[in-house]
Motif scaffolding. Sequence first.
Motif, short mmCIF file in Angstrom:
data_model
loop_
_atom_site.label_atom_id
_atom_site.label_comp_id
_atom_site.label_asym_id
_atom_site.label_seq_id
_atom_site.Cartn_x
_atom_site.Cartn_y
_atom_site.Cartn_z
N LYS A 182 0.83 -1.21 0.00
CA LYS A 182 0.00 0.00 0.00
C LYS A 182 0.87 1.25 0.00
CE LYS A 182 -4.30 -1.50 2.26
NZ LYS A 182 -5.15 -1.30 3.47
N LEU A 183 1.93 1.24 0.81
CA LEU A 183 2.82 2.41 0.86
C LEU A 183 3.46 2.66 -0.49
CD1 LEU A 183 4.15 4.64 2.48
CD2 LEU A 183 5.90 3.01 3.21
N LYS A 184 3.84 1.59 -1.18
CA LYS A 184 4.40 1.72 -2.53
C LYS A 184 3.40 2.41 -3.45
CE LYS A 184 3.57 -1.21 -5.48
NZ LYS A 184 3.33 -2.39 -6.34
N ASP A 185 2.13 2.02 -3.37
CA ASP A 185 1.10 2.63 -4.22
C ASP A 185 0.92 4.11 -3.90
OD1 ASP A 185 0.72 0.19 -5.42
OD2 ASP A 185 -0.97 -0.37 -4.13
N TYR A 186 0.99 4.47 -2.63
CA TYR A 186 0.84 5.88 -2.27
C TYR A 186 2.04 6.71 -2.72
CZ TYR A 186 -3.53 5.48 0.31
OH TYR A 186 -4.85 5.31 0.63
N ILE A 187 3.23 6.11 -2.67
CA ILE A 187 4.41 6.81 -3.20
C ILE A 187 4.27 7.02 -4.70
CG2 ILE A 187 6.90 6.61 -3.61
CD1 ILE A 187 7.15 5.17 -0.94
N GLN A 188 3.78 6.01 -5.39
CA GLN A 188 3.59 6.12 -6.83
C GLN A 188 2.62 7.25 -7.18
OE1 GLN A 188 4.90 3.88 -9.63
NE2 GLN A 188 4.34 5.89 -10.43
N ARG A 189 1.64 7.48 -6.33
CA ARG A 189 0.61 8.49 -6.62
C ARG A 189 0.95 9.88 -6.09
NH1 ARG A 189 -3.89 5.04 -3.82
NH2 ARG A 189 -4.75 7.12 -3.42
N THR A 190 2.06 10.02 -5.39
CA THR A 190 2.38 11.32 -4.81
C THR A 190 2.55 12.38 -5.89
OG1 THR A 190 4.72 10.70 -4.76
CG2 THR A 190 3.48 10.48 -2.71
N ASN A 191 2.05 13.53 -5.60
CA ASN A 191 2.21 14.69 -6.49
C ASN A 191 2.13 15.93 -5.60
OD1 ASN A 191 2.21 16.65 -8.45
ND2 ASN A 191 0.64 15.68 -9.73
N PHE A 192 3.28 16.46 -5.24
CA PHE A 192 3.31 17.55 -4.26
C PHE A 192 4.48 18.48 -4.55
CE2 PHE A 192 6.14 14.32 -2.71
CZ PHE A 192 7.17 15.00 -2.07
N THR A 193 4.44 19.64 -3.95
CA THR A 193 5.55 20.58 -4.00
C THR A 193 6.35 20.44 -2.72
OG1 THR A 193 4.29 22.13 -5.36
CG2 THR A 193 6.23 23.00 -4.22
N SER A 194 7.58 20.02 -2.86
CA SER A 194 8.42 19.73 -1.70
C SER A 194 8.87 21.01 -1.00
CB SER A 194 9.64 18.91 -2.14
OG SER A 194 10.50 18.65 -1.04
N PHE A 195 9.48 20.84 0.14
CA PHE A 195 10.06 21.97 0.87
C PHE A 195 11.07 22.72 0.01
CE2 PHE A 195 13.66 23.47 3.44
CZ PHE A 195 13.03 24.37 4.27
N THR A 196 11.73 22.03 -0.92
CA THR A 196 12.72 22.66 -1.81
C THR A 196 12.07 23.38 -2.97
OG1 THR A 196 12.95 20.66 -3.16
CG2 THR A 196 14.37 20.84 -1.23
#
Length: 692
Positions: free
Chosen positions: A437-451
């Motif tokens: 499940k964690l792998k699937d959530y990483i695959q779907r991540t779409n965010f603006t990082s702190f950088t």
Amino acid sequence: MKAIIICVLVALGSISNAKPQYSYNKKSELLMTLDGRISGMKNRIGKDIVIGGLVYVHESANGKCLETIVQHKSVESLEALLYAIDLINSNPNILPNLTLGYDIRDTCGSENVGLDEAIDIIYSNGQIEIESCSSEFDNDTQTPVSAVIGALISPVTISVAGLFRLFKMPQVSFSSTSSILNNRDFYPYFFRTIPPDDHQVQAMIDLILHFKWDHVSTLYSSNRYGQPAINAFHKLANEKGICLDISETLDEKSDYDSVASKLYNSTANVVVLFASLTDVQRILDAVKKVYENSNNKRRFLWLASDSWSEIDDYHEITIGKWGTAPSSPFVPGFNEYYSELNPSSNRRNPWFEEFYQLYNPNCSNNSTTGNCSTSITQNASYVQDSFDALAIDAVYTIANAFDAFFKENCKFPLVWYPQNRSCIGNNSNDTTLTGEKLKDYIQRTNFTSFTQTIVNFDSEGNIEGKYKILNYQLNKSADCNEKCIALKEVGTWDGSLSSNRLQLSSDIEQQFVLIVVVSLIVAPPEANRTIQYNEVNHNSHPELIVTCSSPHVAFIVLQMIYFSGLLIASNALAVMTIRFPINFNEAKYVAFATFSLVLTWFFFILAFIVSQNTPYQGAALSTAIQVSSVAVLLSLFGPRVFIMIVWPHRNAERHSSVVSKIMPLGTQNRTSIMPSDDNKIASNKKNNDTEE
């Protein structure tokens, strides 16, 4: 009431801008081998989420760790990981009321050691039993590792990625670039915040084509980093018509002196070096030896892969080196954090003092006189590493995946059980976050990082391919160090574009653009409106006259001084090349262009003064700019275009006579021009197109 609202807003602002709580002054639990070596550090007891790490701190030989610390900035990247963990633990907007821990191991850059440490992480999670021994994992205190960041180099990463697939452990690397890792059948749990090597290879090819370097040699590590990359390079080079001279593999058993001799006996002056840092150091040591012992002080134009593009201790033989490095932003907050670290303040990282001594050799355990209180950032040679931002992005990737899981599946206020990674679900049932499940959530991540980097992954677990193009140049400043070498970012490469992916800029262009931008900001152009009345009857038929305001005279003078400097420099170079063969001699054309410019701007100055406070002043300026541009183009290219169109036979005749003079017999298909100035490096170029 208004005062209360203002106070609340100020308080909220101060909270959001509050300095993160750093934990570098708290000791980590150390992991020791039987021979007393520190193999890792961890802080897992009582933590809600634990992130593993596989870093590269010490060198290795024959699969065993040595006491020698690596000379590049891997410890700095480790600090970037810890810095990101501190940021998240201090930020109420991501994983609120949860605390991240860590379990970080030193792989020593060895596949064997990396596998041992990966197995130990999985064993400590209670996921495996070794022979008759059951796991000693303490479910009450030590939180299991949920995901691993690393490893730093591709061979180690590939070795452990297969193991993590078996135990469904998500893995995020910020520096492993091998294209082998694109295979989702073998490495479905692998992600990275750095582009893969197939993008880097394309960037190198585009750079070679841009400069028309059509004859190159290649050196590469015979491992899973260098071999796939150079295979892709050779394939693309063949498709683009780039000729290859020598191509040599590098490994522990290579005869580096022999490879260096072959390089000096080759005809190509451009060398593509796609190798791990250890192999880079060995081959450059051998090349330096040949250079120092040879009467022919031949230099090569090096094209560096990301493993050493920002690392160079061989200035004598690599001046002018070009390189590709992943595009990553500068992180001011990390520099602030890093500036607070010294051997006495940093109690968390057991390897920091060893690394610190590379920058401050006078500081050691036995030193009583050395100053150990300064930070590494105070060193004149310090520059923030490109991989720091990518390491921060890797930590934020895992944190955002957890955050997304909680928001979609868990009931709030959040009740989280770290040992079995579950929460009270929205439907009052336990919801467990498995590795899959964690792998699937990483695959779907779409965010603006702190950088401020947008992080999202394609189907192969990769981010968008963007690189900065680097060039090592002589630094002419008076306060430069004794080597006087400066690393400059001279362009970018964007793999998301279908064309014009490579964009190069020069300091001259940047300076001129800066002058123009400042002039437009300080004195923006405006429309001046004046009413002119009829001379006979002042009360009827007035005329509205609209004119453009002229730039401030200070900026006109500044631009003329700037152009004058360029004219003087170009004429000086033209005089220096006056004895070059005719097809390399630009002195006559530069002289014509200079005369045209001086004449045009002389008449402009007269016209500008005469037309003061008249509608014609703006027209005089625009006319001078247009006329001077056309005059330069006609002076430089007019005679050549005329000959090519009207007298093409003279063009071919002149070329053949020049070629016979400057090229030795039997090499008419390729010319190699090496200037006497050691600061210049030339490339072999084919003249097939002009001969035809």
